[in-house]
Write an enzyme that holds these catalytic residues in place. Sequence first.
Site, PDB file in Angstrom:
ATOM      1  N   ASN A 125      40.765  46.108  48.119  1.00 35.63           N
ATOM      2  CA  ASN A 125      39.450  46.139  47.482  1.00 35.63           C
ATOM      3  C   ASN A 125      38.661  47.275  48.122  1.00 35.63           C
ATOM      4  O   ASN A 125      38.489  47.289  49.339  1.00 35.63           O
ATOM      5  CB  ASN A 125      38.733  44.802  47.695  1.00 35.63           C
ATOM      6  CG  ASN A 125      37.287  44.813  47.198  1.00 35.63           C
ATOM      7  OD1 ASN A 125      36.452  44.089  47.721  1.00 35.63           O
ATOM      8  ND2 ASN A 125      36.975  45.608  46.205  1.00 35.63           N
ATOM      9  N   GLY A 126      38.212  48.196  47.310  1.00 36.07           N
ATOM     10  CA  GLY A 126      37.468  49.351  47.829  1.00 36.07           C
ATOM     11  C   GLY A 126      37.964  50.623  47.190  1.00 36.07           C
ATOM     12  O   GLY A 126      38.777  50.586  46.265  1.00 36.07           O
ATOM     13  N   CYS A 183      37.279  44.683  43.104  1.00 36.06           N
ATOM     14  CA  CYS A 183      38.511  43.891  43.086  1.00 36.06           C
ATOM     15  C   CYS A 183      38.308  42.684  43.980  1.00 36.06           C
ATOM     16  O   CYS A 183      37.360  42.623  44.757  1.00 36.06           O
ATOM     17  CB  CYS A 183      39.674  44.698  43.643  1.00 36.06           C
ATOM     18  SG  CYS A 183      40.192  46.050  42.568  1.00 36.06           S
ATOM     19  N   TYR A 238      24.365  42.017  42.951  1.00 39.49           N
ATOM     20  CA  TYR A 238      25.030  41.723  41.682  1.00 39.49           C
ATOM     21  C   TYR A 238      26.438  41.155  41.798  1.00 39.49           C
ATOM     22  O   TYR A 238      26.804  40.219  41.097  1.00 39.49           O
ATOM     23  CB  TYR A 238      25.108  43.016  40.838  1.00 39.49           C
ATOM     24  CG  TYR A 238      26.076  42.918  39.686  1.00 39.49           C
ATOM     25  CD1 TYR A 238      25.762  42.169  38.553  1.00 39.49           C
ATOM     26  CD2 TYR A 238      27.324  43.538  39.742  1.00 39.49           C
ATOM     27  CE1 TYR A 238      26.670  42.055  37.503  1.00 39.49           C
ATOM     28  CE2 TYR A 238      28.235  43.423  38.696  1.00 39.49           C
ATOM     29  CZ  TYR A 238      27.903  42.679  37.584  1.00 39.49           C
ATOM     30  OH  TYR A 238      28.792  42.556  36.553  1.00 39.49           O
ATOM     31  N   GLY A 278      37.209  40.895  39.289  1.00 38.44           N
ATOM     32  CA  GLY A 278      38.119  41.760  38.546  1.00 38.44           C
ATOM     33  C   GLY A 278      38.820  40.980  37.466  1.00 38.44           C
ATOM     34  O   GLY A 278      39.381  39.915  37.736  1.00 38.44           O
TER      35      GLY A 278
HETATM   36  P1  AMP Z   1      23.355  48.015  31.561  1.00 40.17           P
HETATM   37  O1  AMP Z   1      23.400  47.173  30.354  1.00 40.17           O
HETATM   38  O2  AMP Z   1      24.276  49.197  31.479  1.00 40.17           O
HETATM   39  O3  AMP Z   1      21.996  48.430  32.006  1.00 40.17           O
HETATM   40  O4  AMP Z   1      23.964  47.139  32.754  1.00 40.17           O
HETATM   41  C1  AMP Z   1      23.193  46.152  33.349  1.00 40.17           C
HETATM   42  C2  AMP Z   1      23.882  44.830  33.279  1.00 40.17           C
HETATM   43  O5  AMP Z   1      25.223  44.928  33.783  1.00 40.17           O
HETATM   44  C3  AMP Z   1      23.177  43.826  34.149  1.00 40.17           C
HETATM   45  O6  AMP Z   1      23.036  42.645  33.382  1.00 40.17           O
HETATM   46  C4  AMP Z   1      24.055  43.602  35.340  1.00 40.17           C
HETATM   47  O7  AMP Z   1      24.147  42.236  35.649  1.00 40.17           O
HETATM   48  C5  AMP Z   1      25.390  44.145  34.960  1.00 40.17           C
HETATM   49  N1  AMP Z   1      25.934  45.052  35.972  1.00 40.17           N
HETATM   50  C6  AMP Z   1      25.320  45.685  36.944  1.00 40.17           C
HETATM   51  N2  AMP Z   1      26.169  46.449  37.672  1.00 40.17           N
HETATM   52  C7  AMP Z   1      27.372  46.292  37.115  1.00 40.17           C
HETATM   53  C8  AMP Z   1      28.653  46.801  37.403  1.00 40.17           C
HETATM   54  N3  AMP Z   1      28.857  47.637  38.414  1.00 40.17           N
HETATM   55  N4  AMP Z   1      29.674  46.392  36.619  1.00 40.17           N
HETATM   56  C9  AMP Z   1      29.476  45.534  35.623  1.00 40.17           C
HETATM   57  N5  AMP Z   1      28.286  45.020  35.295  1.00 40.17           N
HETATM   58  C10 AMP Z   1      27.235  45.394  36.019  1.00 40.17           C
END
Ligand code: AMP
Length: 450
Positions: A102-103, A2, A242, A28
């Site tokens: 947030n958390g 968030c 990220y 978010g």
């Molecule tokens: P995946 O396709 O499930 O392997 O997710 C990896 C992709 O999602 C990468 O391109 C990341 O930039 C992004 N990503 C990584 N962690 C998260 C997260 N917690 N929530 C949303 N996107 C994420």
Amino acid sequence: MCGVFGIYGHKNAAYLSYLGLFALQHRGQESAGIVSTDGLNMYERVRMGLVSDIFNNDSLVKLKGHIALGHLRYSTKGDSNLKNAQPFVMKTGKGIITIAHNGNLVNTDDISDKLESEGAIFQSETDSERIVHLIARSKEANLTDSIIDALNQVSGAYSLILTTKEEMYAIRDPYGIRPLCLGNLNGAYVIASETCALDLIGANYIRNIEPGEILRISEKCVESIKPFEKNEPHPCIFELVYFARPDSHVFSASVSEARKNMGKELAKYDKDNIIKKINADFVGPVPDSGMYGAIGYSKESGIEFDLPFTRNHYIGRTFINPNQEARDFSVRIKLSPVKEVIRGKSIILVEDSIVRGTTSKDKIKNLREKGAKEVHMRVCSPLLKYPCFYGIDIPTKMELIAHHYDVDDIRRIINADSLVYQSIESLLNSVPQGTRYCHACMSGEYPIPK
Ligand code: AMP
């Protein structure tokens, strides 16, 4: 996951919050809200959707006053619906309290049970509502002591902003898991999840809210209180990998620099190991979050940088989609391969992280369909094997590809010619030294006792 933004003492408080939320939108995208006060009344607009869909001139004009609080939600706990949207406004015996969080707390169930046994009725599933209940029920005489009393009963990650008609409180949990910073705009105090929100409105960065600090801002004074038992702070390293925006500083670290360093570390590893065998034509990112990592890799290795994908900016983040089929499709519309860059090339593809493997598998398939000779995947994050209980949407173990498979299996599944993940050690080399980060999603070492 968030974003929070608060401003105290500015005649355009709601409008500046709107801008601040725009800068923090990546934190978010499910719901957004602003609650303001002129000292007499509270004004509120909280809706499902993006900031740009929710606010316009007419709605902002109605959010009167010199104090405003904004929130963006990306649910990691509780459903994605209006009841759980924030800021949360509650009438209590201690006055109206507005809260944005947030958390994630780790003892929500215990708190809910205790409060329910005392007769509490909840309107939402949020941690914020539980916190306000605890504040409202505290036997302490004043609001500050009631907040301390309430927070002494909760455990977990919280970067919070609370407002009343007269005051604003900015609070960070003793482990400092999520970021929160303080700025100043022509004498007004600004609180934000990330510095990119301060930059957008032209506020000066003052400092981070410290782990375990309660900063109370009122007309008369600004008071810093550190009432909690001391714990070793463990800010979340995944914010740097990220989540945070590259133009932000979080936990005093430059996000873009940290990401470039992550790419450099990967290149150093390759130089010592397999780079000669690869003979790559260029290094490029999976946009956007692999961008700085790929730049760092290119600098360190001397391999040319290019962009094998172009990004469609008009859809949200991949994870917003609730089921796998929809997720696969949105990965496809989000990033399109540029065949002229790809055809006949041996490519080092840099990604910030692999969660379920959906994005990597699909992107490598795209590259191969467009004639890539070889695709060597490099991942800035270590293997993500464990869930996050502190507010990042890392799904359950069962959904994490690295929970089930080792690196070589994952390489086969995503169909890469080679696959290298960052080690936890080299990730820690990429970020400013002297801080002990939380890397529970990578190591399984959870800093906060349950
Ligand atoms: P995946 O396709 O499930 O392997 O997710 C990896 C992709 O999602 C990468 O391109 C990341 O930039 C992004 N990503 C990584 N962690 C998260 C997260 N917690 N929530 C949303 N996107 C994420």
